[in-house]
Write a protein that holds these residues in place. Structure first.
Motif, short mmCIF file in Angstrom:
data_model
loop_
_atom_site.label_atom_id
_atom_site.label_comp_id
_atom_site.label_asym_id
_atom_site.label_seq_id
_atom_site.Cartn_x
_atom_site.Cartn_y
_atom_site.Cartn_z
N LYS A 265 0.84 -1.20 0.00
CA LYS A 265 0.00 0.00 0.00
C LYS A 265 0.87 1.24 0.00
N ASP A 266 0.24 2.36 -0.30
CA ASP A 266 0.93 3.64 -0.29
C ASP A 266 1.02 4.12 1.15
N GLU A 267 2.21 4.09 1.71
CA GLU A 267 2.39 4.45 3.11
C GLU A 267 2.16 5.94 3.35
N GLU A 268 2.27 6.76 2.31
CA GLU A 268 2.07 8.20 2.46
C GLU A 268 0.59 8.57 2.47
N ASN A 269 -0.24 7.63 2.08
CA ASN A 269 -1.68 7.88 2.03
C ASN A 269 -2.39 6.93 2.98
N PRO A 270 -2.80 7.41 4.16
CA PRO A 270 -3.44 6.52 5.14
C PRO A 270 -4.79 5.98 4.66
N ASN A 271 -5.37 6.63 3.65
CA ASN A 271 -6.66 6.17 3.14
C ASN A 271 -6.53 5.16 2.01
N ASP A 272 -5.30 4.89 1.62
CA ASP A 272 -5.09 3.94 0.52
C ASP A 272 -5.35 2.51 1.00
#
Length: 246
Positions: free
Chosen positions: A51-58
Motif C-alpha cells: 500500500k501507499d504508506e504516504e496515504n493513510p486512506n489507501d
C-alpha cells in the motif's frame, strides 16, 4: 538459508530438497507463512500486501500466494495459485501468472519459492507506485480540462485584436453620436411647438390684448421662419400700408 540458485548435482532426491526448502522458508517467514499441508506434496501460502504508506486512506492491494510442490520439484515448476485478491482484477492475476512462469522456468533445477515470492511482492509494490502516478496524472488532466473549458467559456466569441477593436470602436462612436443628436433634436422644441403645447401662452397673450386694447408686438427672432409664417399676425408695416391704401 534458502538454497537459492543452487544447482542440483542429480535428480534422485526431490523430496529431500523440498523438505530442506520448506524448513528454510518457515525459518525466514515464520508467522507470515501458513503451512497448509506438510505431507508430500507439501502445500503452503503467503499473504502479500502492499500500500501507499504516504496515504493513510489507501486500501492497497492484497493477494494470497499459494504453492504446492510437484513430485519432481524443483526440476519442474510448483503449482502456484492466487487467491482472495483485493484491488487486483483478472488482468493483474493473468500478468502475475505469466511472470511466475517466466521466473520459474529461469530457475528450473533450483529451489525457487523464495525468488517467486520476492518477484510477486516487487510487482505489487510497483503497481502501487504506478497506480498512484496514474491517479495523479488523471487528476492533473481533469483539472487542466476544467480550466480550459472555463477559459473557453469566459473568452467565448471573436478573438479581439487591436485592429478589430478599432473598427468596433469607430462604429460604436458614430452610432452613439447619431443617437445623441437624434435625442437632442427630439427634445428641443421650436417656438411654435411651445406655443401649441402650452395653452396658457395663447390665453395669456389674448388676455393682454383684450385688456389693454393695444397692438401686440411680436418679436420674430423668437420664432423660426416657418413658425412665424403660420401665425395670423400682421406686422406694423403691413398695417401702415393698408391704412394708406384706404
Amino acid at each position: 538459508a534458502v538454497p537459492h540458485r543452487r544447482r542440483r548435482s542429480d535428480m534422485t532426491n526431490h523430496l529431500q530438497e523440498q523438505t530442506d526448502e520448506l524448513d528454510a522458508l518457515q525459518s525466514i517467514f515464520a508467522d507470515d507463512m501458513k503451512l497448509l499441508s506438510a505431507e508430500p506434496p507439501a502445500s503452503f501460502s503467503f499473504r502479500l500486501c502492499s500500500k501507499d504508506e504516504e496515504n493513510p486512506n489507501d486500501e492497497g492491494v492484497e493477494v494470497t500466494l499459494q504453492f504446492t510442490y510437484t513430485e519432481t520439484y524443483p526440476d519442474t515448476l510448483p503449482l502456484v495459485e492466487f487467491r482472495d485478491a483485493v484491488n487486483l482484477d483478472s488482468s493483474d492475476i493473468e500478468t502475475l501468472q505469466t511472470k511466475i512462469k517466466e521466473e520459474g522456468e529461469s530457475n528450473i533445477g533450483m529451489a525457487m519459492v523464495f525468488a517467486l515470492h520476492a518477484m510477486v511482492k516487487d510487482w505489487l509494490d510497483n503497481k502501487i507506485v504506478h497506480d498512484k502516478e496514474e491517479r495523479e496524472r488523471m487528476q492533473r488532466e481533469k483539472e487542466e480540462r476544467e480550466q480550459r473549458l472555463e477559459l473557453e467559456r469566459i473568452t467565448a466569441g471573436t478573438l479581439i485584436t487591436p485592429e478589430s477593436f478599432h473598427v468596433w470602436w469607430e462604429g460604436f462612436r458614430k452610432e452613439r453620436w447619431a443617437d445623441l443628436n437624434a435625442t437632442a433634436k427630439k427634445d428641443k422644441l421650436t417656438g411654435r411647438q411651445l406655443f401649441e403645447q402650452d395653452q396658457s401662452l395663447k390665453n395669456s397673450d389674448m388676455t393682454m390684448i383684450s385688456a389693454d386694447e393695444q397692438t401686440l408686438e411680436v418679436d420674430k427672432d423668437l420664432f423660426d421662419d416657418e413658425d412665424f409664417d403660420d401665425l395670423d399676425i400682421a406686422d406694423e408695416d403691413d398695417e401702415d400700408a393698408a391704412a394708406a391704401d384706404s
